[in-house]
Scaffold this motif. Structure first.
Motif, mmCIF file in Angstrom:
data_model
loop_
_atom_site.group_PDB
_atom_site.id
_atom_site.type_symbol
_atom_site.label_atom_id
_atom_site.label_comp_id
_atom_site.label_asym_id
_atom_site.label_seq_id
_atom_site.Cartn_x
_atom_site.Cartn_y
_atom_site.Cartn_z
ATOM 1 N N ASN A 260 34.003 33.836 3.048
ATOM 2 C CA ASN A 260 33.576 33.022 4.186
ATOM 3 C C ASN A 260 32.633 31.886 3.812
ATOM 4 O O ASN A 260 32.079 31.233 4.694
ATOM 5 N N ARG A 261 32.445 31.697 2.509
ATOM 6 C CA ARG A 261 31.590 30.624 1.997
ATOM 7 C C ARG A 261 30.172 30.722 2.555
ATOM 8 O O ARG A 261 29.563 29.735 2.927
ATOM 9 N N GLY A 262 29.679 31.946 2.642
ATOM 10 C CA GLY A 262 28.324 32.165 3.120
ATOM 11 C C GLY A 262 28.187 33.536 3.737
ATOM 12 O O GLY A 262 29.174 34.224 4.004
ATOM 13 N N ILE A 263 26.949 33.942 3.978
ATOM 14 C CA ILE A 263 26.719 35.293 4.495
ATOM 15 C C ILE A 263 26.761 35.354 6.025
ATOM 16 O O ILE A 263 26.730 36.449 6.593
ATOM 17 N N LYS A 264 26.831 34.224 6.674
ATOM 18 C CA LYS A 264 26.874 34.210 8.135
ATOM 19 C C LYS A 264 28.055 35.039 8.635
ATOM 20 O O LYS A 264 29.162 34.951 8.119
ATOM 21 N N GLY A 265 27.795 35.870 9.641
ATOM 22 C CA GLY A 265 28.852 36.694 10.227
ATOM 23 C C GLY A 265 29.019 38.047 9.566
ATOM 24 O O GLY A 265 29.872 38.835 9.990
ATOM 25 N N PHE A 266 28.216 38.365 8.554
ATOM 26 C CA PHE A 266 28.332 39.666 7.901
ATOM 27 C C PHE A 266 27.935 40.761 8.889
ATOM 28 O O PHE A 266 26.856 40.700 9.505
ATOM 29 N N ASN A 267 28.805 41.757 9.031
ATOM 30 C CA ASN A 267 28.554 42.785 10.052
ATOM 31 C C ASN A 267 27.834 44.020 9.524
ATOM 32 O O ASN A 267 27.739 45.026 10.220
ATOM 33 N N GLY A 268 27.305 43.932 8.312
ATOM 34 C CA GLY A 268 26.586 45.069 7.741
ATOM 35 C C GLY A 268 25.099 45.028 8.009
ATOM 36 O O GLY A 268 24.327 45.748 7.360
ATOM 37 N N GLY A 269 24.692 44.202 8.955
ATOM 38 C CA GLY A 269 23.274 44.094 9.292
ATOM 39 C C GLY A 269 23.099 43.195 10.496
ATOM 40 O O GLY A 269 24.074 42.708 11.080
ATOM 41 N N ASP A 270 21.876 42.958 10.879
ATOM 42 C CA ASP A 270 21.568 42.118 12.038
ATOM 43 C C ASP A 270 21.248 40.701 11.584
ATOM 44 O O ASP A 270 20.480 40.498 10.629
#
Length: 417
Positions: A260-270
């Motif tokens: 995704n070319r970045g960590i934005k949207g990762f569902n493993g945290g808030d």
């Protein structure tokens, strides 16, 4: 305070502690050579574009000058000068036989095609090839450049001087690059952190880490810290920030970031505000992105017990002593491991690569990593010794160590007051 002013300020404080001769002090501060070149290339659409390239060669008293080349639209002479000077002290702290240099081109690499980047790199190399060399000045990758960039520099340089793999480091392994180089800076951060924590009877395991930056350095540091038993609870990059008090799944975050070319949207945290990342509750804070991010405006709110400077110049010393960022942090009992020690793993493994190229004998990755641990641990011990000798903090311990080694080499080679 800009990077050049801050770096020069640290040098002058170290020179005062060492009681350096004023003429020698001035000589060590002035760069050996500053290079500025115009690089004009045809764009893919047929138009011409011109860019300005820089190479600052700061000091060669201890060996060939060494430092990265960055492609970034904000590259300017002050920044390059500051980073070249930092490299002089960093290589001396690591006790590898190099001086310091830095270079860059003022461009936005994301707006250039691969073919345009190649043409720009080759033109830049054509302009500086007679001023770099295996025993003169050895470039490496930096922000906006990578192993492919180094391959182009190697190829272009070799057209003038014959095949010369040792002229750059950070190359692809197929062209003589070293195993373990990609992870080297992050692994060095791990080893330096281990050494610091061990001084206080602690280890990586069980410590809570917050990391700003998830590029090469930050992502490798996160992976290796997790493997060593540390808990990375928050991370940010240019796209956003994520937090999980139980520890982030770094392997999954690496995959998500790549896809995704970045960590934005990762569902493993808030998702959290990236601006609040530096003040999150943690044991160890690792700024691994931009310079000047820790300053008098946020220093009072930092809750970490240790700061590991994986980025260059992440802690900004204010011009006003009364509001000195380091003073604020020191009063809070925060220990800072300075950048010229904490992030020296990259240049150390670059040295290993250079040695392998000159010898024509490649090391396996286990040897590279073992040697890196030895160098990082020894450098930390040397810095602590300077701290004891001069009754100073880790930053001044590192600067006095680096400046003293360069000054001694300069005098031994025949400098006269």
């Amino acid at each position: 305070m800009n990077a050049l002013a801050a770096t020069s300020r640290n040098f002058k404080q170290a020179a005062k502690l060492l009681a350096l001769d004023s003429k020698l002090e001035k000589s060590l501060l002035i760069p050996f050579r500053e290079i500025k070149v115009e690089c004009t290339i045809p764009k893919d659409d047929g138009t011409l574009a011109s860019y300005v390239g820089f190479r600052v060669q700061h000091d060669n008293a201890r060996g060939p000058m060494k430092g990265g080349i960055r492609y970034h639209h904000e590259v300017d002479p002050d920044e390059v000068n500051a980073l070249a000077q930092l490299m002089t002290w960093k290589t001396a702290v690591a006790n590898i036989p190099y001086g310091g240099a830095k270079g860059g081109i003022g461009c936005s690499p994301g707006e250039l095609s691969i073919s345009e980047l190649e043409r720009l790199t080759r033109v830049f190399t054509q302009k500086i090839h007679d001023l770099i060399g295996i025993h003169t000045d050895v470039p490496a990758p930096d922000m906006g450049t990578n192993s492919q960039t180094m391959a182009w520099i190697l190829d272009e340089y070799s057209k003038f001087h014959g095949y010369s793999p040792a002229v750059v480091t950070g190359k692809p392994v197929d062209l003589g690059g070293s195993l373990g180089r990609d992870a080297a800076t992050g692994r060095g951060v791990l080893f330096a952190t281990e050494a610091l924590l061990a001084e206080h009877g602690k280890g990586i395991a069980g410590q809570r880490f917050v990391i700003q930056g998830f590029g090469n350095v930050g992502s490798w540091a996160a992976q290796l810290i997790t493997e060593a038993g540390g808990k990375v609870i928050a991370i940010s990059d240019v796209t956003g920030a994520v937090k999980n008090v139980n520890g982030l799944d770094i392997a999954q975050l690496v995959k998500h970031s790549a896809q995704n070319r970045g960590i934005k949207g990762f569902n493993g945290g808030d998702a959290i505000d990236p601006n609040s990342l530096l003040t999150e509750e943690c044991d160890v804070l690792v700024p691994a992105a931009l310079g000047g991010v820790i300053n008098k405006d946020n220093a009072n709110d930092i809750k970490a017990k240790y700061i590991i400077e994986a980025a260059n110049h992440p802690t900004d010393p204010e011009a006003d002593e009364a509001s000195h960022t380091w003073t604020i942090l020191s009063k809070k009992g925060v220990l800072i491991l300075p950048d010229i020690l904490a992030n020296s793993g990259g240049v150390t493994v670059s040295y290993f690569e250079w040695v392998q190229n000159i010898q024509g004998f490649m090391w396996d990755e286990e040897k590279v990593n073992a040697e890196l641990r030895t160098y990082m641990t020894r450098a930390f011990g040397d810095v602590k010794q300077m701290c004891r000798s001069h009754n100073c903090d880790l930053r001044m311990g590192a600067f006095t160590l680096g400046v003293n080694r360069v000054a001694r080499a300069t005098v031994l080679r025949g400098w006269e007051a």
